[in-house]
Write a protein that holds these residues in place. Structure first.
Motif, PDB file in Angstrom:
ATOM      1  N   PRO A 224       0.819  -1.225   0.000  1.00 27.93           N
ATOM      2  CA  PRO A 224       0.000   0.000   0.000  1.00 27.93           C
ATOM      3  C   PRO A 224       0.845   1.264   0.000  1.00 27.93           C
ATOM      4  CG  PRO A 224      -0.192  -1.185   2.098  1.00 27.93           C
ATOM      5  CD  PRO A 224       0.510  -2.092   1.154  1.00 27.93           C
ATOM      6  N   ARG A 225       1.923   1.282   0.770  1.00 31.34           N
ATOM      7  CA  ARG A 225       2.776   2.471   0.789  1.00 31.34           C
ATOM      8  C   ARG A 225       3.450   2.695  -0.558  1.00 31.34           C
ATOM      9  NH1 ARG A 225       5.968   3.140   6.551  1.00 31.34           N
ATOM     10  NH2 ARG A 225       4.105   3.312   7.879  1.00 31.34           N
ATOM     11  N   GLY A 226       3.934   1.601  -1.157  1.00 32.93           N
ATOM     12  CA  GLY A 226       4.566   1.724  -2.459  1.00 32.93           C
ATOM     13  C   GLY A 226       3.601   2.203  -3.522  1.00 32.93           C
ATOM     14  N   LEU A 227       2.393   1.667  -3.513  1.00 31.37           N
ATOM     15  CA  LEU A 227       1.368   2.087  -4.471  1.00 31.37           C
ATOM     16  C   LEU A 227       1.017   3.557  -4.292  1.00 31.37           C
ATOM     17  CD1 LEU A 227      -1.271  -0.790  -4.718  1.00 31.37           C
ATOM     18  CD2 LEU A 227      -0.001   0.252  -6.588  1.00 31.37           C
ATOM     19  N   LEU A 228       0.860   3.965  -3.042  1.00 33.16           N
ATOM     20  CA  LEU A 228       0.501   5.350  -2.750  1.00 33.16           C
ATOM     21  C   LEU A 228       1.583   6.293  -3.253  1.00 33.16           C
ATOM     22  CD1 LEU A 228      -1.805   6.889  -1.190  1.00 33.16           C
ATOM     23  CD2 LEU A 228      -0.221   6.986   0.738  1.00 33.16           C
ATOM     24  N   TYR A 229       2.829   5.985  -2.951  1.00 33.32           N
ATOM     25  CA  TYR A 229       3.944   6.841  -3.343  1.00 33.32           C
ATOM     26  C   TYR A 229       4.098   6.889  -4.860  1.00 33.32           C
ATOM     27  CZ  TYR A 229       8.713   8.730  -3.427  1.00 33.32           C
ATOM     28  OH  TYR A 229       9.829   9.495  -3.664  1.00 33.32           O
ATOM     29  N   GLU A 230       4.026   5.734  -5.511  1.00 38.35           N
ATOM     30  CA  GLU A 230       4.183   5.680  -6.954  1.00 38.35           C
ATOM     31  C   GLU A 230       3.103   6.491  -7.659  1.00 38.35           C
ATOM     32  OE1 GLU A 230       5.724   2.104  -9.329  1.00 38.35           O
ATOM     33  OE2 GLU A 230       3.555   1.865  -9.390  1.00 38.35           O
ATOM     34  N   ASN A 231       1.866   6.363  -7.181  1.00 38.07           N
ATOM     35  CA  ASN A 231       0.768   7.123  -7.774  1.00 38.07           C
ATOM     36  C   ASN A 231       0.879   8.613  -7.479  1.00 38.07           C
ATOM     37  OD1 ASN A 231      -1.676   5.498  -9.091  1.00 38.07           O
ATOM     38  ND2 ASN A 231      -0.702   4.182  -7.559  1.00 38.07           N
ATOM     39  N   LEU A 232       1.427   8.949  -6.319  1.00 42.41           N
ATOM     40  CA  LEU A 232       1.611  10.364  -5.997  1.00 42.41           C
ATOM     41  C   LEU A 232       2.559  11.022  -6.993  1.00 42.41           C
ATOM     42  CD1 LEU A 232       1.083  12.632  -3.813  1.00 42.41           C
ATOM     43  CD2 LEU A 232       3.291  11.952  -2.854  1.00 42.41           C
ATOM     44  N   LEU A 233       3.711  10.395  -7.249  1.00 42.24           N
ATOM     45  CA  LEU A 233       4.684  10.980  -8.168  1.00 42.24           C
ATOM     46  C   LEU A 233       4.142  11.034  -9.590  1.00 42.24           C
ATOM     47  CD1 LEU A 233       8.087   9.425  -7.026  1.00 42.24           C
ATOM     48  CD2 LEU A 233       6.947  11.500  -6.232  1.00 42.24           C
ATOM     49  N   ALA A 234       3.486   9.972 -10.017  1.00 41.87           N
ATOM     50  CA  ALA A 234       2.967   9.911 -11.385  1.00 41.87           C
ATOM     51  C   ALA A 234       1.846  10.918 -11.611  1.00 41.87           C
ATOM     52  CB  ALA A 234       2.469   8.504 -11.695  1.00 41.87           C
ATOM     53  N   THR A 235       1.179  11.318 -10.532  1.00 45.66           N
ATOM     54  CA  THR A 235       0.104  12.304 -10.638  1.00 45.66           C
ATOM     55  C   THR A 235       0.646  13.726 -10.526  1.00 45.66           C
ATOM     56  OG1 THR A 235      -1.411  10.713  -9.614  1.00 45.66           O
ATOM     57  CG2 THR A 235      -2.148  12.997  -9.725  1.00 45.66           C
ATOM     58  N   ALA A 236       1.575  13.937  -9.597  1.00 46.56           N
ATOM     59  CA  ALA A 236       2.091  15.285  -9.361  1.00 46.56           C
ATOM     60  C   ALA A 236       2.930  15.802 -10.521  1.00 46.56           C
ATOM     61  CB  ALA A 236       2.913  15.310  -8.077  1.00 46.56           C
ATOM     62  N   PHE A 237       3.728  14.911 -11.139  1.00 46.97           N
ATOM     63  CA  PHE A 237       4.579  15.310 -12.255  1.00 46.97           C
ATOM     64  C   PHE A 237       3.952  14.870 -13.567  1.00 46.97           C
ATOM     65  CE2 PHE A 237       7.643  15.087  -8.750  1.00 46.97           C
ATOM     66  CZ  PHE A 237       8.291  16.310  -8.891  1.00 46.97           C
ATOM     67  N   THR A 238       3.880  15.808 -14.505  1.00 43.09           N
ATOM     68  CA  THR A 238       3.337  15.515 -15.828  1.00 43.09           C
ATOM     69  C   THR A 238       4.435  15.293 -16.851  1.00 43.09           C
ATOM     70  OG1 THR A 238       1.404  16.891 -15.346  1.00 43.09           O
ATOM     71  CG2 THR A 238       1.846  16.382 -17.665  1.00 43.09           C
ATOM     72  N   VAL A 239       5.491  16.113 -16.787  1.00 37.34           N
ATOM     73  CA  VAL A 239       6.543  16.132 -17.799  1.00 37.34           C
ATOM     74  C   VAL A 239       7.866  15.606 -17.257  1.00 37.34           C
ATOM     75  CG1 VAL A 239       7.938  17.642 -19.275  1.00 37.34           C
ATOM     76  CG2 VAL A 239       5.471  18.024 -19.054  1.00 37.34           C
ATOM     77  N   HIS A 240       8.227  16.028 -16.073  1.00 41.52           N
ATOM     78  CA  HIS A 240       9.562  15.741 -15.561  1.00 41.52           C
ATOM     79  C   HIS A 240       9.733  14.261 -15.237  1.00 41.52           C
ATOM     80  CE1 HIS A 240      13.232  16.115 -13.142  1.00 41.52           C
ATOM     81  NE2 HIS A 240      13.404  17.246 -13.791  1.00 41.52           N
ATOM     82  N   PRO A 241      10.930  13.684 -15.516  1.00 44.77           N
ATOM     83  CA  PRO A 241      11.145  12.255 -15.249  1.00 44.77           C
ATOM     84  C   PRO A 241      11.119  11.876 -13.772  1.00 44.77           C
ATOM     85  CG  PRO A 241      13.165  13.304 -16.039  1.00 44.77           C
ATOM     86  CD  PRO A 241      12.065  14.279 -16.263  1.00 44.77           C
ATOM     87  N   TYR A 242      11.034  12.827 -12.853  1.00 40.44           N
ATOM     88  CA  TYR A 242      10.805  12.492 -11.453  1.00 40.44           C
ATOM     89  C   TYR A 242       9.504  11.707 -11.275  1.00 40.44           C
ATOM     90  CZ  TYR A 242      14.554  15.135  -9.079  1.00 40.44           C
ATOM     91  OH  TYR A 242      15.759  15.573  -8.584  1.00 40.44           O
ATOM     92  N   ARG A 243       8.656  11.729 -12.283  1.00 39.12           N
ATOM     93  CA  ARG A 243       7.378  11.023 -12.170  1.00 39.12           C
ATOM     94  C   ARG A 243       7.543   9.499 -12.219  1.00 39.12           C
ATOM     95  NH1 ARG A 243       4.030   9.383 -16.148  1.00 39.12           N
ATOM     96  NH2 ARG A 243       2.337  10.573 -15.212  1.00 39.12           N
ATOM     97  N   ASN A 244       8.659   9.020 -12.740  1.00 39.67           N
ATOM     98  CA  ASN A 244       8.848   7.587 -12.941  1.00 39.67           C
ATOM     99  C   ASN A 244       9.488   6.925 -11.728  1.00 39.67           C
ATOM    100  OD1 ASN A 244       7.922   7.609 -15.716  1.00 39.67           O
ATOM    101  ND2 ASN A 244       9.830   8.668 -16.190  1.00 39.67           N
ATOM    102  N   PRO A 245       9.100   5.695 -11.409  1.00 44.25           N
ATOM    103  CA  PRO A 245       9.715   4.994 -10.277  1.00 44.25           C
ATOM    104  C   PRO A 245      11.165   4.642 -10.566  1.00 44.25           C
ATOM    105  CG  PRO A 245       8.238   3.524 -11.471  1.00 44.25           C
ATOM    106  CD  PRO A 245       8.045   4.886 -12.053  1.00 44.25           C
ATOM    107  N   ILE A 246      11.990   4.650  -9.550  1.00 42.86           N
ATOM    108  CA  ILE A 246      13.403   4.302  -9.710  1.00 42.86           C
ATOM    109  C   ILE A 246      13.554   2.906 -10.289  1.00 42.86           C
ATOM    110  CG2 ILE A 246      15.551   3.860  -8.456  1.00 42.86           C
ATOM    111  CD1 ILE A 246      14.638   6.031  -6.465  1.00 42.86           C
ATOM    112  N   ILE A 247      12.750   1.994  -9.828  1.00 40.86           N
ATOM    113  CA  ILE A 247      12.840   0.608 -10.285  1.00 40.86           C
ATOM    114  C   ILE A 247      12.304   0.443 -11.700  1.00 40.86           C
ATOM    115  CG2 ILE A 247      10.576  -0.175  -9.456  1.00 40.86           C
ATOM    116  CD1 ILE A 247      11.994  -2.706  -8.430  1.00 40.86           C
ATOM    117  N   GLY A 248      11.552   1.431 -12.196  1.00 37.56           N
ATOM    118  CA  GLY A 248      10.919   1.331 -13.500  1.00 37.56           C
ATOM    119  C   GLY A 248       9.528   0.722 -13.398  1.00 37.56           C
ATOM    120  N   TRP A 249       8.739   0.951 -14.424  1.00 39.18           N
ATOM    121  CA  TRP A 249       7.450   0.263 -14.523  1.00 39.18           C
ATOM    122  C   TRP A 249       7.710  -1.178 -14.962  1.00 39.18           C
ATOM    123  CZ3 TRP A 249       3.879   3.356 -12.490  1.00 39.18           C
ATOM    124  CH2 TRP A 249       4.068   4.736 -12.572  1.00 39.18           C
ATOM    125  N   MET A 250       6.741  -2.051 -14.750  1.00 38.49           N
ATOM    126  CA  MET A 250       6.956  -3.462 -15.057  1.00 38.49           C
ATOM    127  C   MET A 250       7.324  -3.672 -16.523  1.00 38.49           C
ATOM    128  SD  MET A 250       7.244  -6.459 -13.819  1.00 38.49           S
ATOM    129  CE  MET A 250       6.327  -6.659 -12.269  1.00 38.49           C
TER     130      MET A 250
END
Length: 504
Positions: A224-250
């Motif tokens: 749940p924490r990982g999902l919450l954090y990942e969705n937070l970054l992907a929602t807050a950032f539209t353009v900047h690569p900070y939106r992507n998880p360090i581990i990458g998407w599957m």
């Protein structure tokens, strides 16, 4: 766990822990400032060496930090920096193998089959039987390859020579490898780490890629924490690569190729992007000669290019809800500038007042007084090289809802915009920052980490030297102005998580 420790590492602990004085008990009252203690040496190939001599114990800590992280990846190879963190534990032409000359032809066969299999999986008209045959062939080759592999040889050598804390971590902004050793093992460390930089062999690539896929499932998709954090970054950032998880998407992990990974390694994991910090019982003159001997002949590599993408102003609240079978949670983020801006220093103070510790305003209000939350935390994320986020997380106390908690959080934020904090509260925040910093840098590990971190992210480790002076110049009105400018509804992203059907 070595090689996989930093996918969710919070930047908060790094951004706030910066020092002016070394603060060791064995240093006299006339202790030199950090600026006087740090010895710099630049190699011709671009590698920067930072040294601090401390002879309290016959040990030293070494940090090798590369100024390349997940933020430097493109859509073609997201997740490669984290994958390389794993792969660089696999050895070199001399370490991690019983016989590299015999192993090499088998590695080439594995790569050929693996590359063909990766290519087939991207095609729509793929023949399932052909895929199955290649999978079976790859498995046979990998089984045969096991006879050449010496597992965890780096770790074994370091442990047998008194090493502790051998690890690595990848963040948005950088990658670090660290170890503490007896002082008479400095040359051993230099030999091992220069060999890794010169002669890394990416063995067991396809099996390690599967390991990382499982890590992603465990850390994000079923957390749940990982999902919450990942969705937070992907929602807050539209353009900047900070939106992507360090581990990458599957899908990123599944499609990372050995060729792309090796190319990323050769370009960026090189002296021109590297800072080494050695802190402890060392002789600086001898150490410089040693580093020159082992690292000086390595090709400089290619400087990491700055990220040109700029996140546009948000200009309106963003919201997302994640359905997951877990207790309700709330995460709220506000865009903010990064170091060395004046606002970033203000956020350090603001964060102490609002969210750090049991005496902070949010904890007192939500957890102790209103008792509507079981936990509340604040931190900066997801990196510090570029403009980032100020994040507030909270867990409602049943039967209270995320709406109640959000309302209470915003009430405390609005209070910051209306009422200047008292001088006593401001000084308490300054004091906590100083105390936390001194405690953190009391050890060799903390100082080595901070030196390489700020050299890589801020461009100069001397950011540490001026930190306290900058913070001391701030007053209550600065906090009011920053809160009014940045902690607004239009600049806010809110993500909630709860089981399907529960009230939001």
């Amino acid at each position: 766990m070595q090689g996989a420790t930093s996918v969710c590492t919070s930047v908060r602990s790094i951004v706030l822990l910066c020092f002016v004085l070394i603060g060791l008990p064995f240093v006299s009252a006339q202790a030199q400032t950090l600026a006087d203690k740090v010895i710099e040496h630049d190699l011709d190939n671009g590698l920067k060496l930072l040294m601090v001599e401390r002879d309290a114990t016959p040990t030293f800590t070494a940090y090798i930090t590369l100024g390349v992280g997940a933020v430097n990846e493109t859509s073609e190879y997201r997740g490669v920096a984290h994958l390389l963190e794993h792969m660089l534990f696999k050895g070199t032409r001399t370490l991690g193998t019983v016989d590299y000359e015999q192993e090499k032809p088998l590695l080439e066969q594995i790569e050929q089959v693996g590359a063909k299999l990766d290519e087939l999986r991207t095609r729509r008209d793929v023949d399932p039987d052909e895929v199955q045959q290649l999978e079976q062939r790859l498995d046979r080759l990998q089984q045969e390859h096991k006879k050449f592999v010496v597992k965890d040889e780096f770790a074994r050598i370091y442990a047998e020579n008194g090493g502790v804390g051998y690890n690595a971590f990848t963040s948005k902004d950088l990658t670090s490898y660290l170890i503490s050793l007896p002082s008479n093992k400095l040359e051993l460390w230099a030999a091992i780490e220069s060999d890794r930089m010169k002669n890394a062999v990416l063995r067991e690539f396809y099996t390690e890629r599967e390991v990382i896929k499982e890590e992603r499932r465990r850390s994000y998709e079923t957390s749940p924490r990982g999902l919450l954090y990942e969705n937070l970054l992907a929602t807050a950032f539209t353009v900047h690569p900070y939106r992507n998880p360090i581990i990458g998407w599957m899908s990123d992990i599944e499609n990372l190729t050995l060729e792309e990974t090796r190319s990323f390694l050769k370009r960026y994991y090189a002296p021109t992007n590297t800072v080494i910090a050695l802190v402890g019982d060392i002789d600086p003159a001898e150490t410089i000669a040693l580093i020159e001997r082992y690292f000086g002949d390595i090709d400089p590599g290619v400087p990491v290019m700055p990220v040109t993408a700029v996140e546009p102003p948000q200009n309106g609240e963003k919201r997302r809800h994640v359905q997951f079978d877990a207790e309700p949670q709330l995460s709220m983020a506000f865009h903010k500038p990064t170091l060395p801006s004046r606002e970033d220093y203000v956020f350090d103070l603001l964060d102490q007042i609002l969210g750090q510790g049991p005496t902070s305003r949010l904890y007192r209000s939500l957890v102790l007084e209103k008792q509507i939350a079981t936990a509340v935390s604040t931190y900066g994320a997801p990196g510090a090289r570029y403009p980032n986020l100020y994040v507030i997380n909270a867990t409602p106390r049943h039967p209270h809802t995320v709406e109640e908690v959000e309302e209470a959080i915003m009430a405390e934020i609005e209070r910051l915009t209306r009422e200047p904090v008292s001088e006593a509260e401001l000084e308490k925040a300054r004091s906590r920052l100083r105390t936390d910093r001194l405690r953190f840098l009391r050890g060799n590990n903390g100082l080595a980490r901070m030196l390489t971190y700020y050299q890589s992210v801020a461009g100069d480790w001397r950011y540490l030297v001026n930190y306290d002076r900058k913070v001391a110049q701030l007053d209550a009105e600065d906090i009011v102005q920053v809160a009014r400018q940045w902690l607004t509804k239009a600049n806010r992203t809110v993500v909630t998580l709860s089981a399907e059907g529960e009230k939001q």
